[in-house]
Write a protein that holds these residues in place. Structure first.
Motif, PDB file in Angstrom:
ATOM      1  N   SER A  45      -1.941  10.267  17.034  1.00 10.66           N
ATOM      2  CA  SER A  45      -1.378  11.046  15.769  1.00 10.66           C
ATOM      3  C   SER A  45      -0.023  11.699  16.136  1.00 10.66           C
ATOM      4  O   SER A  45       0.735  11.632  15.541  1.00 10.66           O
ATOM      5  CB  SER A  45      -2.437  12.138  15.497  1.00 10.66           C
ATOM      6  OG  SER A  45      -2.709  12.914  16.683  1.00 10.66           O
ATOM      7  N   SER A  70      -4.290  16.536  17.431  1.00  8.09           N
ATOM      8  CA  SER A  70      -4.354  16.167  16.099  1.00  8.09           C
ATOM      9  C   SER A  70      -4.019  17.500  15.140  1.00  8.09           C
ATOM     10  O   SER A  70      -3.547  17.545  14.241  1.00  8.09           O
ATOM     11  CB  SER A  70      -5.912  15.813  15.613  1.00  8.09           C
ATOM     12  OG  SER A  70      -6.147  14.627  16.297  1.00  8.09           O
ATOM     13  N   ASP A  86       2.574   8.706  16.387  1.00  8.39           N
ATOM     14  CA  ASP A  86       2.916   8.395  14.909  1.00  8.39           C
ATOM     15  C   ASP A  86       3.726   9.476  14.413  1.00  8.39           C
ATOM     16  O   ASP A  86       4.807   8.946  13.805  1.00  8.39           O
ATOM     17  CB  ASP A  86       1.659   8.234  14.110  1.00  8.39           C
ATOM     18  CG  ASP A  86       0.711   7.056  14.672  1.00  8.39           C
ATOM     19  OD1 ASP A  86       1.496   6.162  15.275  1.00  8.39           O
ATOM     20  OD2 ASP A  86      -0.142   6.966  13.999  1.00  8.39           O
ATOM     21  N   LYS A 118      -0.778  18.453  12.738  1.00  7.19           N
ATOM     22  CA  LYS A 118      -1.018  19.023  11.516  1.00  7.19           C
ATOM     23  C   LYS A 118      -0.101  20.235  11.128  1.00  7.19           C
ATOM     24  O   LYS A 118       0.684  20.221  10.069  1.00  7.19           O
ATOM     25  CB  LYS A 118      -2.495  19.345  11.184  1.00  7.19           C
ATOM     26  CG  LYS A 118      -2.737  19.869   9.670  1.00  7.19           C
ATOM     27  CD  LYS A 118      -4.084  20.649   9.633  1.00  7.19           C
ATOM     28  CE  LYS A 118      -4.294  21.102   8.279  1.00  7.19           C
ATOM     29  NZ  LYS A 118      -5.916  21.425   8.121  1.00  7.19           N
TER      30      LYS A 118
END
Length: 257
Positions: free
Chosen positions: A248, A212, A251, A216
């Motif tokens: 994440s 995750s 995606d 970012k």
């Protein structure tokens, strides 16, 4: 090199005595070709010719021994150089310091660094970065952190390379929160992360299954027009193709496509 040696020998046969500069050129050629035994033979020959090696001669040989993975001999040459009244320059010390670290001779590296400080050589951020990188690679994070944190008291500010080195060291030890905090501190101090910095922290988070946070930083990097390097790309592809990527990350790739 064969042609250079022929020219050198022809010069001698014709009664043109070689100078220190002539020897330096030939020694440099041997060192660049990793023929260190030939280089040191010429170096010793100089004294029988009544010639005194200068800082260029010693620096060339020190670099040559470092090139062939013999930094301890290079260190002895440095001390011999000083004993002959030839003060080393900062570039020579930087080459030797880097090689000592890469060959895991950390006691010698720290002693050389201390000597450089004591002699008040014109140290720069590159010297500190070399030492910090060596300590991080050896898992001596505490020593690296002490050197890094002491930079302002030495009159230096970390540059993008120094920050990236420390971030890599923190990630390697699994100190991911500290790595994030250092990235934020870096930007707060007006030092913009580059693609090396982002790739370093992304790899660190991916290697510790913190996808995750990795995503970012991937988004940040893409937004800044920066791209992944081959190592980061390989890790990402491996995670996707082996179905080990979390939602994440999946995606992110779907949007990127």
């Amino acid at each position: 090199m064969d042609e250079v040696v022929k020219a050198f020998n022809t010069m001698v046969r014709n009664g043109c005595l070689p100078s220190v500069v002539s020897y330096n050129i030939l020694i440099n050629g041997y060192c660049k070709n990793r023929k260190i035994d030939e280089a040191i033979s010429l170096f010793r020959e100089m004294s029988t010719k009544g010639l005194f090696p200068n800082v260029v001669t010693y620096s060339t040989l020190i670099g040559g021994f470092c090139r062939v993975g013999r930094p301890k001999i290079a260190l002895k040459l440095l001390h011999e150089m000083q004993g002959c009244g030839q003060p080393p320059n900062i570039r020579t010390c930087a080459i030797l310091l880097d090689r000592l670290c890469k060959n895991l001779h950390f006691t010698e590296a720290m002693a050389l660094f201390k000597e450089m400080e004591d002699k008040k050589l014109d140290l720069d951020i590159v010297i500190y970065s070399i030492l910090i990188d060596g300590m991080c690679n050896a898992g001596r994070l505490m020593t690296a952190s002490e050197l890094f944190n002491a930079l302002p008291t030495k009159g230096f500010q970390p540059d993008v390379c120094t920050y990236t080195i420390m971030i890599k060291g923190l990630c390697k030890e699994g100190l991911l929160n500290e790595a994030r905090e250092l990235l934020e501190k870096m930007e707060e101090h007006g030092c913009s992360p580059n693609h090396f910095t982002y790739n370093t922290i992304i790899q660190g988070f991916l290697q510790h299954n913190e996808t995750s946070w990795a995503v970012k930083y991937l988004k940040m990097m893409v937004d800044k027009g920066l791209s992944t390097n081959a190592t980061t790309a390989a890790i990402l592809i491996d995670l996707i193709t082996t179905n080990r990527a979390d939602k994440s990350l999946q995606d992110f790739f779907l949007k990127a496509l």
